[in-house]
Design a protein around this motif. Structure first.
Motif, mmCIF file in Angstrom:
data_model
loop_
_atom_site.group_PDB
_atom_site.id
_atom_site.type_symbol
_atom_site.label_atom_id
_atom_site.label_comp_id
_atom_site.label_asym_id
_atom_site.label_seq_id
_atom_site.Cartn_x
_atom_site.Cartn_y
_atom_site.Cartn_z
ATOM 1 N N ASP A 127 0.850 -1.196 0.000
ATOM 2 C CA ASP A 127 0.000 0.000 0.000
ATOM 3 C C ASP A 127 0.889 1.252 0.000
ATOM 4 O O ASP A 127 1.313 1.726 1.049
ATOM 5 C CB ASP A 127 -0.916 -0.018 1.223
ATOM 6 N N ARG A 128 1.186 1.778 -1.186
ATOM 7 C CA ARG A 128 2.126 2.900 -1.326
ATOM 8 C C ARG A 128 1.642 4.158 -0.604
ATOM 9 O O ARG A 128 2.436 4.898 -0.046
ATOM 10 C CB ARG A 128 2.390 3.226 -2.800
ATOM 11 N N GLU A 129 0.334 4.402 -0.601
ATOM 12 C CA GLU A 129 -0.207 5.578 0.086
ATOM 13 C C GLU A 129 0.035 5.491 1.592
ATOM 14 O O GLU A 129 0.455 6.457 2.223
ATOM 15 C CB GLU A 129 -1.703 5.711 -0.220
ATOM 16 N N ARG A 130 -0.219 4.335 2.151
ATOM 17 C CA ARG A 130 0.036 4.149 3.586
ATOM 18 C C ARG A 130 1.533 4.231 3.873
ATOM 19 O O ARG A 130 1.935 4.765 4.913
ATOM 20 C CB ARG A 130 -0.517 2.812 4.059
ATOM 21 N N ASN A 131 2.362 3.698 2.987
ATOM 22 C CA ASN A 131 3.807 3.777 3.175
ATOM 23 C C ASN A 131 4.249 5.225 3.333
ATOM 24 O O ASN A 131 5.109 5.531 4.169
ATOM 25 C CB ASN A 131 4.552 3.142 1.998
ATOM 26 N N GLU A 132 3.679 6.123 2.527
ATOM 27 C CA GLU A 132 4.034 7.538 2.615
ATOM 28 C C GLU A 132 3.725 8.095 4.001
ATOM 29 O O GLU A 132 4.528 8.825 4.580
ATOM 30 C CB GLU A 132 3.310 8.347 1.541
ATOM 31 N N LYS A 133 2.572 7.754 4.534
ATOM 32 C CA LYS A 133 2.194 8.217 5.876
ATOM 33 C C LYS A 133 3.138 7.650 6.934
ATOM 34 O O LYS A 133 3.545 8.354 7.855
ATOM 35 C CB LYS A 133 0.749 7.809 6.181
ATOM 36 N N GLU A 134 3.486 6.383 6.802
ATOM 37 C CA GLU A 134 4.391 5.731 7.750
ATOM 38 C C GLU A 134 5.779 6.386 7.703
ATOM 39 O O GLU A 134 6.370 6.675 8.752
ATOM 40 C CB GLU A 134 4.503 4.238 7.449
ATOM 41 N N ILE A 135 6.303 6.619 6.505
ATOM 42 C CA ILE A 135 7.624 7.223 6.344
ATOM 43 C C ILE A 135 7.625 8.641 6.903
ATOM 44 O O ILE A 135 8.545 9.037 7.640
ATOM 45 C CB ILE A 135 8.053 7.212 4.855
ATOM 46 N N GLU A 136 6.625 9.428 6.563
ATOM 47 C CA GLU A 136 6.559 10.808 7.050
ATOM 48 C C GLU A 136 6.464 10.860 8.576
ATOM 49 O O GLU A 136 7.081 11.717 9.211
ATOM 50 C CB GLU A 136 5.388 11.549 6.405
ATOM 51 N N ASP A 143 18.334 10.351 4.685
ATOM 52 C CA ASP A 143 18.592 11.721 4.248
ATOM 53 C C ASP A 143 17.778 12.755 5.017
ATOM 54 O O ASP A 143 18.142 13.927 5.040
ATOM 55 C CB ASP A 143 18.292 11.871 2.749
ATOM 56 N N ALA A 144 16.685 12.331 5.639
ATOM 57 C CA ALA A 144 15.756 13.269 6.272
ATOM 58 C C ALA A 144 15.859 13.339 7.792
ATOM 59 O O ALA A 144 15.261 14.236 8.394
ATOM 60 C CB ALA A 144 14.325 12.906 5.884
ATOM 61 N N VAL A 145 16.584 12.409 8.408
ATOM 62 C CA VAL A 145 16.652 12.382 9.874
ATOM 63 C C VAL A 145 18.044 12.791 10.343
ATOM 64 O O VAL A 145 18.997 12.747 9.560
ATOM 65 C CB VAL A 145 16.265 10.998 10.438
ATOM 66 N N PRO A 146 18.170 13.161 11.624
ATOM 67 C CA PRO A 146 19.494 13.501 12.146
ATOM 68 C C PRO A 146 20.463 12.323 12.005
ATOM 69 O O PRO A 146 20.066 11.160 12.060
ATOM 70 C CB PRO A 146 19.223 13.807 13.623
ATOM 71 N N VAL A 159 13.459 9.322 18.422
ATOM 72 C CA VAL A 159 13.844 8.042 17.819
ATOM 73 C C VAL A 159 15.360 7.901 17.853
ATOM 74 O O VAL A 159 16.073 8.821 17.471
ATOM 75 C CB VAL A 159 13.331 7.957 16.361
ATOM 76 N N ASP A 160 15.827 6.741 18.311
ATOM 77 C CA ASP A 160 17.254 6.407 18.263
ATOM 78 C C ASP A 160 17.570 5.482 17.095
ATOM 79 O O ASP A 160 18.616 5.587 16.474
ATOM 80 C CB ASP A 160 17.705 5.721 19.561
ATOM 81 N N VAL A 161 16.653 4.544 16.838
ATOM 82 C CA VAL A 161 16.804 3.589 15.739
ATOM 83 C C VAL A 161 15.501 3.605 14.941
ATOM 84 O O VAL A 161 14.427 3.394 15.507
ATOM 85 C CB VAL A 161 17.103 2.161 16.246
ATOM 86 N N ILE A 165 9.940 10.009 10.007
ATOM 87 C CA ILE A 165 10.839 11.153 9.833
ATOM 88 C C ILE A 165 10.502 12.250 10.840
ATOM 89 O O ILE A 165 11.389 12.808 11.491
ATOM 90 C CB ILE A 165 10.764 11.675 8.381
ATOM 91 N N SER A 166 9.231 12.552 10.973
ATOM 92 C CA SER A 166 8.790 13.599 11.896
ATOM 93 C C SER A 166 9.193 13.293 13.338
ATOM 94 O O SER A 166 9.757 14.143 14.038
ATOM 95 C CB SER A 166 7.273 13.764 11.798
ATOM 96 N N LEU A 167 8.923 12.084 13.790
ATOM 97 C CA LEU A 167 9.267 11.704 15.163
ATOM 98 C C LEU A 167 10.781 11.682 15.377
ATOM 99 O O LEU A 167 11.271 12.051 16.445
ATOM 100 C CB LEU A 167 8.654 10.356 15.503
#
Length: 94
Positions: free
Chosen positions: A8-17, A57-60, A28-30, A20-22
């Protein structure tokens, strides 16, 4: 913290975002990008690696980014190992 990745590519986008946000909030450590999605055959290795790179590329830089799957999935995929900061293996005792 993990992002559930599936076909489910649409759900994947929500999961990835969300991951990244958290991560950017320092919670998040890992960061685990997917869990056994290759074992389930829902996306390709190349697509998974693209998700992993996107998160990296998007996280510390202090956040280790990896993937969770059965150990043999990593043995068979050296490019996947190279894409990960940390390899998170599932081992089954049977």
């Amino acid at each position: 913290m993990g992002a559930w990745i599936s076909k489910d590519r649409e759900r994947n986008e929500k999961e990835i975002e969300s991951l990244i946000s958290l991560s950017n909030l320092g919670l998040v450590d890992v960061a685990a990008v997917g869990n056994e999605v290759l074992h389930r055959g829902e996306i390709s290795e190349e697509e998974l690696i693209a998700y992993i790179k996107r998160v990296k590329d998007a996280v510390p830089s202090s956040v280790q980014v990896g993937y969770v799957d059965a150990y043999y999935q990593f043995i068979e995929r050296p490019k996947l190992i190279d894409a990960c900061d940390v390899v998170l293996c599932n081992f089954y005792p049977f």
